[in-house]
Design an enzyme around this catalytic site. Structure first.
Site, PDB file in Angstrom:
ATOM      1  N   HIS A 174       0.876  -1.177   0.000  1.00 19.59           N
ATOM      2  CA  HIS A 174       0.000   0.000   0.000  1.00 19.59           C
ATOM      3  C   HIS A 174       0.911   1.225   0.000  1.00 19.59           C
ATOM      4  O   HIS A 174       1.451   1.617   1.028  1.00 19.59           O
ATOM      5  CB  HIS A 174      -0.880  -0.031   1.246  1.00 19.59           C
ATOM      6  CG  HIS A 174      -2.004   0.972   1.231  1.00 19.59           C
ATOM      7  ND1 HIS A 174      -1.920   2.197   0.622  1.00 19.59           N
ATOM      8  CD2 HIS A 174      -3.260   0.913   1.769  1.00 19.59           C
ATOM      9  CE1 HIS A 174      -3.051   2.854   0.794  1.00 19.59           C
ATOM     10  NE2 HIS A 174      -3.886   2.103   1.474  1.00 19.59           N
ATOM     11  N   HIS A 177      -2.602   6.931  -0.802  1.00 17.66           N
ATOM     12  CA  HIS A 177      -3.587   7.500   0.123  1.00 17.66           C
ATOM     13  C   HIS A 177      -2.979   8.231   1.315  1.00 17.66           C
ATOM     14  O   HIS A 177      -3.550   8.246   2.407  1.00 17.66           O
ATOM     15  CB  HIS A 177      -4.552   6.407   0.602  1.00 17.66           C
ATOM     16  CG  HIS A 177      -5.271   5.738  -0.515  1.00 17.66           C
ATOM     17  ND1 HIS A 177      -6.051   4.615  -0.348  1.00 17.66           N
ATOM     18  CD2 HIS A 177      -5.331   6.025  -1.852  1.00 17.66           C
ATOM     19  CE1 HIS A 177      -6.553   4.242  -1.515  1.00 17.66           C
ATOM     20  NE2 HIS A 177      -6.126   5.090  -2.436  1.00 17.66           N
ATOM     21  N   TYR A 179      -0.262   7.679   3.139  1.00 17.83           N
ATOM     22  CA  TYR A 179       0.454   6.939   4.176  1.00 17.83           C
ATOM     23  C   TYR A 179       1.961   6.988   3.918  1.00 17.83           C
ATOM     24  O   TYR A 179       2.425   7.767   3.093  1.00 17.83           O
ATOM     25  CB  TYR A 179      -0.104   5.525   4.273  1.00 17.83           C
ATOM     26  CG  TYR A 179      -1.567   5.506   4.680  1.00 17.83           C
ATOM     27  CD1 TYR A 179      -1.972   6.000   5.921  1.00 17.83           C
ATOM     28  CD2 TYR A 179      -2.550   5.032   3.823  1.00 17.83           C
ATOM     29  CE1 TYR A 179      -3.306   6.001   6.295  1.00 17.83           C
ATOM     30  CE2 TYR A 179      -3.886   5.032   4.192  1.00 17.83           C
ATOM     31  CZ  TYR A 179      -4.261   5.523   5.427  1.00 17.83           C
ATOM     32  OH  TYR A 179      -5.591   5.536   5.800  1.00 17.83           O
TER      33      TYR A 179
END
Length: 403
Positions: A174, A177, A179
């Protein structure tokens, strides 16, 4: 899709978690887990949201043996129904707050604690959180030292090893977004002067090192990456979408460089979030995201592997995107959590359960494992969840079927 329903004691998935994923598994279908955290330092405690404070709930990890064994129950349940599943690995960076240090699993240990970031750049929830409805102050993060970054990369590698032991078919980095990985990519946050800051090449270094570690651990063709590229709106000169204040002055060139670099890795897939999903609180009948043009199509020419699109897709706009060659596959989130048999509904053109946003995060089975399949819905004279025909999504309230 974060659901904040992990065990409060172990931050491991539960029997309900296994049921949730099994309900949505189908032969050949790929499920991607909710964000699964690689270490205590990576883990947010979502009591920053009033809904979680009121209803309870935790996010899962995959750094302990207990968590790994619990995830094995999830993968077994998915595989029993012929499905495939990827473990989405996340370090939340400055979005994680110090509260995890009070958890019994962490208190009294020497585990590094949040918040950390590419730089000591403050997060301002009232300005940066947008529709995420964060209602508490954020602690200014600590800049990761140059020599610490290898330790974080090793945390990713260890999490991938645990995911492999848990029976996952793939792992997904991931890197989107707002992060940690995106906190390195974006010069609005990353103000470093070492080899991880400054130029686009330096800001992408952490991304590429993490991907290399994951591929080395689980093998070629078993690692996916998620990015959330943005672009400049020519009408306003502003970026189309940001998450948690992650912005970059060279966003278009930055993501072109990142995607070009990722094309050199033997990835299973690259997933791109379309920068149009900011209206998270809009009712589905008023969601006009599918009328917005695709903005990441420029990146298709830079990546030769399987490309997945996500963010604001409806059945109709998903079909159009694949038919146009913009993406090879489309990922669904909100519609999939509300429709455990979504692939079958899409094939047959059945109406969809309308998701209940109030139950997305925390609490128990409601809004988690109680969404009915089409066959269950069809036979219910009184329905708990409303229905909407796929072509009517984003049109008008009048088109919504009564429950």
């Amino acid at each position: 899709m974060t659901r904040t329903r992990a065990s409060s004691a172990t931050l491991a998935p539960t029997e309900q978690t296994a049921l949730y994923y099994a309900q949505r598994a189908s032969p050949g279908g790929l499920l991607i887990t909710e964000a699964t955290h690689i270490s205590p330092e990576a883990t947010p405690i979502w009591t920053i949201y009033s809904a979680v404070r009121d209803a309870g709930g935790h996010v899962p990890g995959i750094w302990t043996e207990t968590q790994t064994q619990a995830w094995r129950c999830v993968t077994d349940a998915v595989h029993a129904r012929g499905g495939l599943i990827a473990c989405q690995l996340l370090h939340a960076g400055r979005v994680a707050q110090p509260g995890i240090g009070d958890h019994p699993m962490v208190r009294g240990t020497d585990a590094p604690l949040p918040p950390v970031c590419s730089s000591a750049t403050a997060l301002h929830p009232d300005r940066d959180a947008g529709d995420y409805n964060w209602d508490q102050p954020a602690v200014v993060p600590r800049e990761l030292g140059t020599d610490e970054i290898a330790r974080v990369v090793e945390d990713y590698r260890c999490a991938a090893r645990h995911a492999d032991l848990a029976g996952f078919d793939y792992v997904e980095l991931h890197a989107a977004h707002g992060y940690l990985v995106e906190q390195f990519l974006c010069d609005g946050i990353n103000r470093r002067s070492d080899r991880y800051g400054g130029s686009r090449e330096n800001r992408c270094r952490f991304l590429f090192e993490a991907v290399a570690a994951l591929v080395a651990q689980v093998g070629a063709g078993r690692v996916g990456v998620r990015l959330s590229p943005t672009s400049v709106d020519p009408a306003t000169g502003r970026l189309h979408q940001m998450y948690f204040g992650a912005f970059s002055s060279d966003a278009e060139a930055l993501y072109e460089h990142a995607v070009t670099g990722l094309d050199d890795f033997p990835l299973a897939y690259l997933m791109l979030t379309e920068p149009r999903v900011g209206a998270l609180s809009v009712a589905p009948e008023a969601d006009g995201s599918q009328t917005q043009p695709l903005r990441n199509t420029r990146l298709r020419r830079l990546y030769r592997g399987p490309l997945i699109g996500a963010g604001g897709f409806t059945p109709r706009s998903a079909d159009a995107a694949v038919a146009a060659g913009a993406y090879d596959l489309i990922a669904f989130g909100r519609w999939f959590l509300a429709n455990p048999d979504l692939p079958e509904r899409l094939r047959c053109g059945h109406a969809l359960n309308v998701y209940d946003r109030r139950t997305f995060y925390g609490a128990g089975a409601e809004g988690y494992t109680d969404y009915p399949t089409w066959s269950q819905t069809r036979d219910q004279p009184a329905r708990k969840y409303r229905l909407i025909d796929p072509p009517r999504i984003g049109t008008s309230l009048a088109e919504l079927r009564p429950g």
